[in-house]
Design a protein around this motif. Structure first.
Motif, PDB file in Angstrom:
ATOM      1  N   PHE A  69    -139.836  61.969 -10.478  1.00  0.00           N
ATOM      2  CA  PHE A  69    -141.179  62.534 -10.575  1.00  0.00           C
ATOM      3  C   PHE A  69    -141.984  62.179  -9.331  1.00  0.00           C
ATOM      4  O   PHE A  69    -141.941  61.044  -8.866  1.00  0.00           O
ATOM      5  CB  PHE A  69    -141.908  62.001 -11.815  1.00  0.00           C
ATOM      6  CG  PHE A  69    -141.252  62.376 -13.111  1.00  0.00           C
ATOM      7  CD1 PHE A  69    -141.568  63.562 -13.745  1.00  0.00           C
ATOM      8  CD2 PHE A  69    -140.304  61.531 -13.687  1.00  0.00           C
ATOM      9  CE1 PHE A  69    -140.960  63.911 -14.949  1.00  0.00           C
ATOM     10  CE2 PHE A  69    -139.695  61.867 -14.876  1.00  0.00           C
ATOM     11  CZ  PHE A  69    -140.013  63.062 -15.517  1.00  0.00           C
ATOM     12  N   LYS A 121    -143.818  67.902 -10.018  1.00  0.00           N
ATOM     13  CA  LYS A 121    -143.305  67.321 -11.260  1.00  0.00           C
ATOM     14  C   LYS A 121    -143.983  65.986 -11.567  1.00  0.00           C
ATOM     15  O   LYS A 121    -144.081  65.120 -10.707  1.00  0.00           O
ATOM     16  CB  LYS A 121    -141.799  67.130 -11.118  1.00  0.00           C
ATOM     17  CG  LYS A 121    -141.062  66.823 -12.411  1.00  0.00           C
ATOM     18  CD  LYS A 121    -139.566  66.778 -12.128  1.00  0.00           C
ATOM     19  CE  LYS A 121    -138.773  66.358 -13.359  1.00  0.00           C
ATOM     20  NZ  LYS A 121    -137.329  66.247 -13.054  1.00  0.00           N
ATOM     21  N   SER A 159    -141.638  68.393 -16.244  1.00  0.00           N
ATOM     22  CA  SER A 159    -142.705  67.405 -16.404  1.00  0.00           C
ATOM     23  C   SER A 159    -142.754  66.911 -17.852  1.00  0.00           C
ATOM     24  O   SER A 159    -142.307  67.603 -18.776  1.00  0.00           O
ATOM     25  CB  SER A 159    -144.057  67.999 -16.002  1.00  0.00           C
ATOM     26  OG  SER A 159    -144.059  68.324 -14.632  1.00  0.00           O
TER      27      SER A 159
END
Length: 874
Positions: free
Chosen positions: A212, A263, A293
């Motif tokens: 992420f 993300k 996500s």
């Protein structure tokens, strides 16, 4: 059970009366009688402290209430006399005229009358003790000296898991497998079972971090506001607080959507409900539909997780710990001194009985373990605690069991830590409380003071460490990796603290912070927009804390003027906006600040003030002055340089501030001096560096230097005269420097033999200065180099021919041009245990990917050592 504040203040008063008895003899024999009566009180309270909270009868509670009032009154009289003494002998030796002035004689007579009245009341309380309670309260067998200071750290924190490895792996797989639109995952369970710990561990795992671009954890308190939640989230995304000022909810939602450009993983911790104002619908609209996500929700209610979009497949219920895992966690805390190993079979048997009664809850196990850590290895003490827990298990209702176990940990605290812990009751749920602010608060209240060769701040730091070691607070390291940054308190521990604070009338709060407490309290907290029409018992108020106040109406609704709060020791004023009218604040409220002659700690944040009243020079007892984020503040009154007791002076992010007042060197008791700037600062002048040579007690110095201004040759060498200096932060500002200026800055610092921490910000050269070397800084343990155009570390930096670096923590940030190699760094710094890097893309061969944007990259030596045996086995 003794009132927490009374026990500490009583000890302090006796020390004062004994050490400065000659001064007090001026008031006949009244102080001597007071001293003797206080000694009786102290002996009585030591016996009363052995009575558990459950065993306290109503008469004993009334006695404690009476004693509380008397001890406070005695302290007020003694401090009044000290002020009188200072005024009497100010600036010259006492003479007949000064000693016999009508004003002083009248004041002495009034104090004598007050003391006689107090002594009469003390005798009455003593008679009631004997008549209704007896000379000695009923004892429970608690050993004297059962608690010992915890001078060693516990190597366990919120992110350390025991017995939850399978849970972690399962949720991590859910996260990494998600490839659709944002996935909501729920972690559901009772308080203290480890929901937050589990979420934190998942977010910290390397696989998740690398998957992420954005990952953040925010606490959602029971009574939060959406705009506050959004500001917290944006702060976690490195959006400056100043850029968010004045923005409404719609603007904040748009900003959040803009920042979450790729993300993301968001943890919303401790959610109680989603029906108040439909906040989740609003927040969800700002979360971009980026594939892969995730949003993790921790809550005590499964229906809350479902209402936010978590499916049954993606809801996880953490289990209570097994007996084996419970014992392992307990041992890591209770036997931290021995590396988590219990070497006494008898103690192990008792310990396992105690662990069983903790019900498998990680929070309870850690807190009880921290309590036992303070008991040492006394079989009697361990057996007594085991028996007590067994009795609580039999008598408490199911819902009260956790609180009762935590309450026992409070009862077993050393007396000096109890009022320190109760101070946390004043702060809102899920607050991130700066470590410095809490220690300053304790100093201001008189709960900690300098003794045995240690400063008040050092004693406060030890108290903070003890509460952390006993697992009663969770501590977050600051941005740069130091041990203490901010702290917070688990909801269940906070509930326990609030319960006890209510019983002892320790603090009064408005409804937004917590329950409204007794008006007998001498402490008042005001939060946000809750108006307080008047301050009950205002003439005796000792602490006034206003946090996140959004309107001048809140201040002005306090009908009691500041000048009437003559016993105030702590004034903490933090506004949520600088738009509050300056005249209303300065003329109608702060104008009376000069009357607060007992004030010890003054904190002012986010005000529109352009100046402080000249009368601030009247604050003869002021020790700590902190001014934060006051954008219009231009100058300070020269009277500040007369505050001879000032030990801490902070001016941070005051954009318009121009220069320190002349006479800075007069503040000879300063131990901490900070002058930060914001990026928009218009500061023109420096610190008057030569005056620093008079500050021989200075231990921490944070300074801003404008390198465009000429400084005399060798001027910086003044710093080498500060023999107690342990921390130095130098922030350079200015436009493009000339080569001559850079050469001058390169050498203008003599060796700093005692320095342990150095923070070098915005150095204007292309390499580090020549004085940054292991010979000039032989005891340096913590080094931060931040911002600037440095492209390599200078040759002196690597010169380890006569001495090697002792640096243990190295932080490099926003150095886009820096080109250095990791193997060379390791050879030069053999003691390095922690490395933090932020936006340094040209570093070479480092143990992580330095090209990752917007995230700190961290290397820890112990983690590398743990991996090496595994590699060797393979």
């Amino acid at each position: 059970m003794v009132d927490a504040a009374v026990g500490v203040l009583l000890d302090k008063l006796l020390i004062l009366l004994i050490s400065e008895g000659r001064r007090f003899l001026e008031l006949d024999d009244q102080f001597e009688e007071t001293k003797n009566e206080l000694r009786y009180m102290q002996s009585y309270l030591k016996e009363a402290d052995r009575v558990t909270r459950k065993d306290r009868n109503e008469v004993l509670k009334m006695v404690m209430s009476d004693l509380r009032e008397l001890v406070y009154d005695v302290e007020d009289i003694i401090e009044d006399f000290q002020l009188l003494f200072l005024k009497k002998h100010q600036g010259c030796a006492p003479n007949f005229t000064s000693c016999c002035s009508p004003t002083l004689l009248k004041s002495r007579r009034q104090m004598g009358k007050r003391l006689r009245k107090i002594n009469q009341e003390v005798r009455k309380v003593k008679e009631r003790m004997i008549a209704y309670v007896g000379t000695t309260p009923h004892l429970t067998g608690k050993e004297e000296g059962g608690n010992r200071p915890l001078t060693y750290p516990i190597l366990i924190d919120e992110a350390e898991l025991v017995g939850l490895e399978d849970d972690t792996a399962k949720i991590r797989n859910w996260i990494l497998e998600a490839n659709g639109l944002p996935t909501v995952i729920g972690i559901v369970g009772m308080a203290g079972i480890g929901k937050t710990t589990l979420a934190q561990k998942i977010c910290d795992s390397v696989n998740v971090q690398e998957s992420f671009k954005h990952s953040l954890i925010v606490s959602v308190s029971q009574s939060f506001k959406l705009d506050e939640l959004l500001r917290k989230m944006l702060n976690k995304l490195n959006v400056e607080e100043k850029s968010l000022r004045g923005k409404d909810v719609d603007e904040l939602l748009k900003k959040l959507k803009q920042e979450l450009d790729e993300k993301y993983l968001i943890v919303l911790d401790d959610i109680w409900g989603t029906d108040q104002g439909m906040w989740w619908a609003s927040l969800k609209s700002a979360l971009p539909r980026v594939r892969g996500s995730c949003v993790i929700v921790t809550t005590r209610n499964e229906e809350v997780a479902k209402s936010m979009g978590a499916t049954i497949r993606h809801i996880h219920h953490p289990r209570i710990l097994s007996d084996e895992d419970s014992w392992f966690l307990f041992s890591k805390v209770a036997f931290a001194k021995n590396g988590g190993n219990c070497t006494n079979p008898d103690l192990e048997g008792l310990g396992k009985e105690i662990v069983v009664r903790c019900g498998g809850l990680p929070l309870t196990i850690k807190v009880v373990g921290g309590m036992m850590l303070g008991k040492g290895y006394s079989i009697h003490e361990w057996r007594r605690i085991s028996k007590h827990l067994k009795e609580e298990l039999a008598s408490s209702m199911k819902d009260e069991l956790v609180i009762s176990r935590l309450e026992l940990s409070y009862e077993e605290l050393p007396g000096h830590l109890k009022p320190c812990l109760l101070c946390f009751a004043m702060y809102p749920e899920d607050s991130e409380i700066p470590f410095l602010n809490m220690v300053y608060r304790w100093i201001g209240e008189g709960f900690v003071w300098g003794r045995n060769g240690k400063t008040a701040f050092e004693i406060g730091e030890e108290c903070f460490a003890e509460l952390f070691n006993r697992c009663l607070i969770a501590v977050g390291k600051d941005t740069f990796g130091r041990r203490f940054g901010s702290c917070r308190m688990h909801d269940m521990v906070r509930d326990m603290v609030i319960k006890i604070a209510r019983e002892e009338s320790f603090v009064s709060l408005d409804g937004r912070v917590g329950p409204v407490f007794s008006v007998q309290s001498r402490r008042l907290g005001i939060l946000r927009n809750t108006a307080v029409e008047s301050i009950e018992n205002s003439s005796k108020l000792r602490t006034l804390v206003g946090m996140n106040i959004a309107s001048e109406k809140i201040i002005l609704s306090v009908k009691t003027k500041l000048c009437e709060l003559r016993w105030l020791r702590v004034l903490y004023l933090s506004l949520s906006t600088t738009k509050i009218d300056e005249d209303l604040l300065a003329k109608d409220w702060l104008s009376g600040i000069g009357s607060l002659q007992h004030l010890v700690y003054l904190y002012i944040e986010k005000t529109a003030l352009r100046k402080l009243p000249d009368s601030i020079g009247n604050l003869r007892n002021l020790q700590i002055l902190s001014l934060f984020d006051c954008p219009n503040l231009e100058r300070l009154p020269s009277s500040i340089t007369t505050l001879e007791k000032l030990t801490t002076f902070h001016i941070v992010s005051c954009d318009s501030f121009e220069c320190m007042p002349e006479g800075l060197g007069n503040l000879s008791n300063l131990e901490q001096l900070s002058w930060f700037r914001s990026k928009n600062s218009r500061l023109k002048n420096g610190y008057q560096i030569p005056q620093l040579k008079n500050l021989t007690k200075l231990r921490e110095l944070r300074m801003k230097i404008n390198y465009e201004e000429q400084t005399d040759e060798g001027e910086w060498n003044v710093l080498s005269m500060l023999n107690q200096l342990q921390l130095l932060l130098v922030d350079f500002v200015g436009n493009s420097p000339s080569p001559g200026l850079v050469r001058k800055l390169d050498h203008q610092l003599s060796p700093l033999k005692c320095l342990r921490e150095l923070w070098l910000w915005n150095f204007p050269g292309e390499r580090t200065p020549a004085w940054l070397n292991p010979t000039s800084l032989p005891n340096l343990q913590f080094l931060t180099i931040y911002w600037g155009k440095i492209n390599y570390l200078g040759p002196k930096f690597w010169d380890c021919s006569s001495r090697v670096w002792k640096v243990e923590v190295l932080v490099l940030g926003d150095l886009y041009d820096l080109e250095e190699e990791w193997p060379r760094m390791q050879r030069a710094m053999p003691s390095l245990r922690l490395l933090k890097v932020y936006r340094c893309p040209k570093l070479k061969s480092f143990p992580f990917d330095v090209s990752v944007e917007g995230r700190w990259r961290i290397w820890r030596k112990e983690e590398e050592e743990e991996r090496e045996p595994m590699v060797n086995q393979v």
